[in-house]
Design an enzyme around this catalytic site. Structure first.
Site, PDB file in Angstrom:
ATOM      1  N   HIS A 153      -5.176   2.930   9.071  1.00  0.00           N
ATOM      2  CA  HIS A 153      -6.027   4.003   9.607  1.00  0.00           C
ATOM      3  C   HIS A 153      -7.132   4.420   8.646  1.00  0.00           C
ATOM      4  CE1 HIS A 153      -3.604   7.737   7.964  1.00  0.00           C
ATOM      5  NE2 HIS A 153      -3.893   6.887   7.016  1.00  0.00           N
ATOM      6  N   ASP A 173      -4.927  -5.775  -4.469  1.00  0.00           N
ATOM      7  CA  ASP A 173      -6.097  -5.228  -3.773  1.00  0.00           C
ATOM      8  C   ASP A 173      -6.188  -5.981  -2.454  1.00  0.00           C
ATOM      9  OD1 ASP A 173      -8.547  -4.482  -2.745  1.00  0.00           O
ATOM     10  OD2 ASP A 173      -9.548  -4.463  -4.694  1.00  0.00           O
ATOM     11  N   ASP A 200       0.482  -1.893  -4.556  1.00  0.00           N
ATOM     12  CA  ASP A 200      -0.651  -1.016  -4.293  1.00  0.00           C
ATOM     13  C   ASP A 200      -1.685  -1.291  -5.365  1.00  0.00           C
ATOM     14  OD1 ASP A 200      -2.338   1.193  -3.517  1.00  0.00           O
ATOM     15  OD2 ASP A 200      -0.594   2.157  -2.649  1.00  0.00           O
ATOM     16  N   GLY A 236       0.823  -1.206   0.000  1.00  0.00           N
ATOM     17  CA  GLY A 236       0.000   0.000   0.000  1.00  0.00           C
ATOM     18  C   GLY A 236       0.852   1.249   0.000  1.00  0.00           C
ATOM     19  N   GLY A 237       2.024   1.152  -0.608  1.00  0.00           N
ATOM     20  CA  GLY A 237       3.022   2.219  -0.530  1.00  0.00           C
ATOM     21  C   GLY A 237       2.897   3.317  -1.552  1.00  0.00           C
TER      22      GLY A 237
END
Length: 456
Positions: free
Chosen positions: A342, A322, A290, A267-268
């Protein structure tokens, strides 16, 4: 019951000590051994240096104690009114960013009259002067003589070439500002206010879209959204620099990983942290995963330009993922996940962590880098308690660490996500099959390390 009096002397002492420590840090710099004036527009070597942990804490004490001292000594209605009126500061900052005032003034060290600035940005000069004067009073830009304005140390960060300007633009423009104004309506709505669905946020209400923020930013059939998404991508680099996200580069013992160890930046985005790790630690191999659009952009444009050697040496692999539906590349030594969890509600976060857990080897680690919410009341010290500030300062440093709460607010507004306490992260990870190893205090964002949970 008699209430104790405020400990003003201790707050003043904390301010003096923290200010002295930061001043000494500046004056010890060999290249420019001084604290630059706010009027100084030249970069200082420490501007791009990650503060040591003790200097970060000194800055947090300084900010927190100054705000607490003012809140204590100044009449409450004065303080509360000023807090509400801060909305206009954000609005004026947005004007300066969109009109590119800092760029207009870039080659004008002695200043430019507002009439000329007005011609270049097409804003009526009297209104523009009022905007700039208010910003000058908040130490952004300076008025060198009547109606003549110049850049200063802070306004230089408004240059369109600075990635922080892109992030500030993101905050002061749609979708963030419009969504924030809908927060009260959303929370008070009997249906939406009790929903944690990612498509029932203030953002969805404000923009009238069923899309989550991230799918909105993909910009399919919406060029404006695509432009905002690209701006957000650039802006996150600036935000990361401002909140010392790169402290993870030296704050975690990457050098102790074996030669050929694989670090997966999950997810960078464009892979800013992966790139820094690749540049600093020649023994590491990197993966970047990502959503397809971001991964393809990183592989096609960003890395060939910024870090071509990693590609030619085959030290980086790009593979879309995903995380809601699938697992990342298996058997990596470190799964580095920054500012991803988050964004998610608990059930989705558990699913994502579980998808990572499925492909971990027994020696793999998950490294979450996030804000960790601290409560403003003092709690007993244990393994799940972060550093607490010295009394009478609030134990969470108050305003000194207020960005954790602002970021939490942004997550609530934009995607119904949120920041969490360390205990919250440990519990989420446990449900996903991970056990807590250690928290690495990096001064602002922390890194929480997890290992596969033993089945015994």
């Amino acid at each position: 019951m008699t209430q104790p009096s405020a400990d003003i002397a201790s707050l003043i002492s904390l301010i003096a000590s923290a200010a002295s420590s930061l001043e000494s840090y500046y004056t010890a710099n060999a290249e420019k051994p001084y604290v630059p004036s706010l009027d100084d527009t030249e970069p200082h070597p420490l501007d791009s240096t990650i503060y040591p942990l003790d200097m970060k804490q000194a800055a947090q004490v300084l900010e927190g104690a100054c705000a607490q001292l003012c809140a204590t000594l100044v009449r409450p209605n004065h303080t509360v009114l000023n807090k509400h009126l801060n909305i206009y500061q954000s609005a004026f900052l947005g004007v300066a960013l969109r009109a590119e005032i800092a760029d207009i003034l870039l080659d004008e060290p002695t200043g430019m009259h507002v009439s000329e600035i007005s011609k270049r940005c097409n804003i009526e000069q009297n209104k523009l002067a009022r905007v700039l004067r208010a910003l000058c009073s908040n130490h952004v830009f300076r008025e060198v003589s009547k109606d003549t304005f110049a850049n200063n140390r802070l306004s230089m960060l408004f240059l369109k070439s600075d990635p922080l300007a892109s992030y500030c633009y993101h905050v002061s423009d749609e979708p963030t500002n419009k969504s924030a104004l809908e927060l009260a309506n959303t929370l008070l709505d009997p249906e939406w206010g009790y929903s944690n669905a990612p498509d029932r946020s203030a953002f969805n209400r404000a923009l009238g879209t069923p899309l989550t923020l991230w799918h909105y930013f993909e910009g399919k059939d919406n060029p404006k959204a695509a432009q905002q998404g690209a701006r957000f991508g650039r802006g996150m680099i600036g935000k990361s620099l401002a909140n010392d996200s790169e402290a993870i580069i030296t704050g975690y013992p990457w050098e102790k990983l074996p030669v050929g160890a694989i670090v997966n930046d999950v997810g960078g985005g464009w892979g800013h942290i992966a790139m820094k790790l690749c540049e600093r630690y020649g023994h590491l191999n990197l993966k970047l995963q990502d959503l397809p659009e971001r991964t393809e952009l990183a592989e096609r444009e960003i890395w060939p330009k910024e870090c071509p050697q990693a590609i030619s040496d085959s030290r980086i692999e790009f593979k879309p993922v995903d995380l809601f539906l699938e697992s990342p590349i298996s058997d990596c030594d470190i799964y580095y996940v920054k500012n991803v969890i988050h964004l998610m509600q608990d059930d989705i976060a558990i699913k994502v962590l579980s998808n990572i857990r499925k492909v971990m080897s027994p020696t793999s680690r998950v490294l979450l880098q996030e804000y960790i919410i601290q409560a403003p009341f003092r709690s007993p010290d244990d393994d799940l308690t972060l550093d607490q500030a010295q009394p009478p300062l609030l134990p969470n440093y108050g305003v000194g660490r207020v960005r954790q709460y602002y970021t939490d607010a942004a997550m609530m507004v934009l995607c119904n996500g949120g920041e969490r306490s360390l205990e919250d992260y440990v519990q989420l990870a446990k449900v996903a099959g991970l056990q807590f190893v250690k928290v690495w205090d990096l001064g602002e964002l922390c890194a929480v390390e997890f290992a596969p949970l033993s089945k015994e």
